[in-house]
Design a protein around this motif. Sequence first.
Motif, PDB file in Angstrom:
ATOM      1  N   LEU A   1       0.826  -1.216   0.000  1.00 35.13           N
ATOM      2  CA  LEU A   1       0.000   0.000   0.000  1.00 35.13           C
ATOM      3  C   LEU A   1       0.854   1.256   0.000  1.00 35.13           C
ATOM      4  O   LEU A   1       0.554   2.220  -0.725  1.00 35.13           O
ATOM      5  CB  LEU A   1      -0.939  -0.012   1.213  1.00 35.13           C
ATOM      6  N   ASN A   2       1.923   1.261   0.811  1.00 29.35           N
ATOM      7  CA  ASN A   2       2.786   2.449   0.841  1.00 29.35           C
ATOM      8  C   ASN A   2       3.349   2.765  -0.536  1.00 29.35           C
ATOM      9  O   ASN A   2       3.395   3.925  -0.956  1.00 29.35           O
ATOM     10  CB  ASN A   2       3.926   2.237   1.837  1.00 29.35           C
TER      11      ASN A   2
ATOM     12  N   ALA B   1      -0.936   4.522   6.199  1.00 26.19           N
ATOM     13  CA  ALA B   1       0.044   4.543   5.104  1.00 26.19           C
ATOM     14  C   ALA B   1       0.333   5.968   4.657  1.00 26.19           C
ATOM     15  O   ALA B   1       1.477   6.312   4.351  1.00 26.19           O
ATOM     16  CB  ALA B   1      -0.470   3.704   3.936  1.00 26.19           C
ATOM     17  N   MET B   2      -0.691   6.817   4.632  1.00 28.19           N
ATOM     18  CA  MET B   2      -0.478   8.219   4.263  1.00 28.19           C
ATOM     19  C   MET B   2       0.426   8.907   5.275  1.00 28.19           C
ATOM     20  O   MET B   2       1.287   9.711   4.901  1.00 28.19           O
ATOM     21  CB  MET B   2      -1.820   8.949   4.165  1.00 28.19           C
ATOM     22  N   ALA B   3       0.251   8.603   6.551  1.00 28.19           N
ATOM     23  CA  ALA B   3       1.103   9.196   7.579  1.00 28.19           C
ATOM     24  C   ALA B   3       2.561   8.795   7.387  1.00 28.19           C
ATOM     25  O   ALA B   3       3.475   9.600   7.607  1.00 28.19           O
ATOM     26  CB  ALA B   3       0.611   8.768   8.969  1.00 28.19           C
ATOM     27  N   ASP B   4       2.780   7.584   6.937  1.00 24.96           N
ATOM     28  CA  ASP B   4       4.142   7.086   6.728  1.00 24.96           C
ATOM     29  C   ASP B   4       4.754   7.555   5.412  1.00 24.96           C
ATOM     30  O   ASP B   4       5.956   7.825   5.346  1.00 24.96           O
ATOM     31  CB  ASP B   4       4.144   5.550   6.750  1.00 24.96           C
ATOM     32  N   GLU B   5       3.925   7.643   4.381  1.00 26.29           N
ATOM     33  CA  GLU B   5       4.455   7.754   3.023  1.00 26.29           C
ATOM     34  C   GLU B   5       4.082   9.032   2.280  1.00 26.29           C
ATOM     35  O   GLU B   5       4.875   9.558   1.505  1.00 26.29           O
ATOM     36  CB  GLU B   5       3.970   6.549   2.207  1.00 26.29           C
ATOM     37  N   ASN B   6       2.854   9.552   2.493  1.00 26.98           N
ATOM     38  CA  ASN B   6       2.390  10.644   1.627  1.00 26.98           C
ATOM     39  C   ASN B   6       1.374  11.520   2.358  1.00 26.98           C
ATOM     40  O   ASN B   6       0.183  11.499   2.046  1.00 26.98           O
ATOM     41  CB  ASN B   6       1.775  10.049   0.355  1.00 26.98           C
ATOM     42  N   PRO B   7       1.821  12.314   3.337  1.00 27.78           N
ATOM     43  CA  PRO B   7       0.878  13.104   4.142  1.00 27.78           C
ATOM     44  C   PRO B   7       0.276  14.303   3.431  1.00 27.78           C
ATOM     45  O   PRO B   7      -0.698  14.881   3.923  1.00 27.78           O
ATOM     46  CB  PRO B   7       1.743  13.556   5.329  1.00 27.78           C
ATOM     47  N   ASP B   8       0.824  14.700   2.291  1.00 28.08           N
ATOM     48  CA  ASP B   8       0.380  15.936   1.632  1.00 28.08           C
ATOM     49  C   ASP B   8      -0.630  15.715   0.513  1.00 28.08           C
ATOM     50  O   ASP B   8      -1.093  16.672  -0.109  1.00 28.08           O
ATOM     51  CB  ASP B   8       1.588  16.679   1.064  1.00 28.08           C
ATOM     52  N   ALA B   9      -0.999  14.476   0.243  1.00 24.93           N
ATOM     53  CA  ALA B   9      -1.898  14.196  -0.873  1.00 24.93           C
ATOM     54  C   ALA B   9      -3.329  14.619  -0.568  1.00 24.93           C
ATOM     55  O   ALA B   9      -3.744  14.701   0.587  1.00 24.93           O
ATOM     56  CB  ALA B   9      -1.864  12.702  -1.200  1.00 24.93           C
ATOM     57  N   PHE B  10      -4.101  14.891  -1.631  1.00 20.86           N
ATOM     58  CA  PHE B  10      -5.542  15.039  -1.514  1.00 20.86           C
ATOM     59  C   PHE B  10      -6.119  13.649  -1.243  1.00 20.86           C
ATOM     60  O   PHE B  10      -5.724  12.683  -1.889  1.00 20.86           O
ATOM     61  CB  PHE B  10      -6.148  15.563  -2.806  1.00 20.86           C
ATOM     62  N   LEU B  11      -7.061  13.554  -0.305  1.00 19.46           N
ATOM     63  CA  LEU B  11      -7.733  12.291  -0.023  1.00 19.46           C
ATOM     64  C   LEU B  11      -9.212  12.444  -0.339  1.00 19.46           C
ATOM     65  O   LEU B  11      -9.914  13.242   0.292  1.00 19.46           O
ATOM     66  CB  LEU B  11      -7.546  11.888   1.444  1.00 19.46           C
TER      67      LEU B  11
END
Length: 341
Positions: free
Chosen positions: A86-87, A127-137
Amino acid sequence: MLKLYTRLLQTKAQAKIKCMPVRNVQVSVIGAAGELGSNVSLLLKQNHKIKRLQLYDDDEKVIGAAIELNHLPGGAIVSGFAGDDLNEAIRSSQLILMVHRIPRKPGKKREAMIAANAPSLHKLCRAMADENPDAFLAIASNPINSMVPFASSILYKYGIYNPFKVFGITQIDINRTRACTAKALKVSSNNLFVPVIGGHSDETIIPLFSYMTPVEYTVDPCQADSLTHLVRKIGTEIVFRKQGTEAAVAAVAWSINEFCDSLIDAINGNEVDATCYIANPYFGTRFFAGHSTIGPYGVIRPFRKIPLNDYETFLVNRSVPIINSDVSLGEDHVKILIPKL
């Protein structure tokens, strides 16, 4: 003459190339192996603004779905990820789209739907916290009234919550309202628009027929009431017509694709207007759906109060306590799922 004609064709081709937008956005679709996810992925594959399309699912058949989409000429480059990847699936994506959902069943309560769909959304937030915190969700998992607050609370606990970048996709409510109203008025839905506010449930969807355009189209109070009930119940009817095996898929996928296209324009630096369920304190609840302005850094202007007629005011006043209850259900589930977080 032939040389002149050839040069003219070349000039037109060059002009067309210059007008084509640059493919520079990467989108991740979470839950891409399901019926809804596969339909959304097919539509996004055709979007000329997307450079890479990352498909993820717990089910490994998503790998085959990605291979199949790559056999289509043109479009985004598609990659498939499953299980523990997932990451990798969300790495570098500007837009992460959550479409995973357990099929809706007749009579299924909100609490049961939250319990079924929350674990996958929690996994994505981690996974967003680990890998991609700035993305639009962008979230399409039901019940949206509760799942968006659930995800927001999880992201807050992980220290990466940005209220301007978390969206509940309610575009299907806009499209259903347009279609049902156009049918009632015997006009083309292409030439009609009705704003929809509130939430995304049978009790909280609020079409604003007083703001319908073009202005020459009108519905009387009786029609407004009938159409509101129709739009609110049509999703449930589809579930029953499908004998409880699946909720609406084709129309929902189409609507998700429309909303994602607007978000991609925003990511590319434009200000766009789109209807979505977002953090919004202007109606007596912390989340509310409506026509909002979105830019490259997220929501610029959420929907705010406008003059409403008596019927619409009544619907808003009745919906706000229900939305507040739905928000609490989502936030309380965080404590149930991960009490020590």
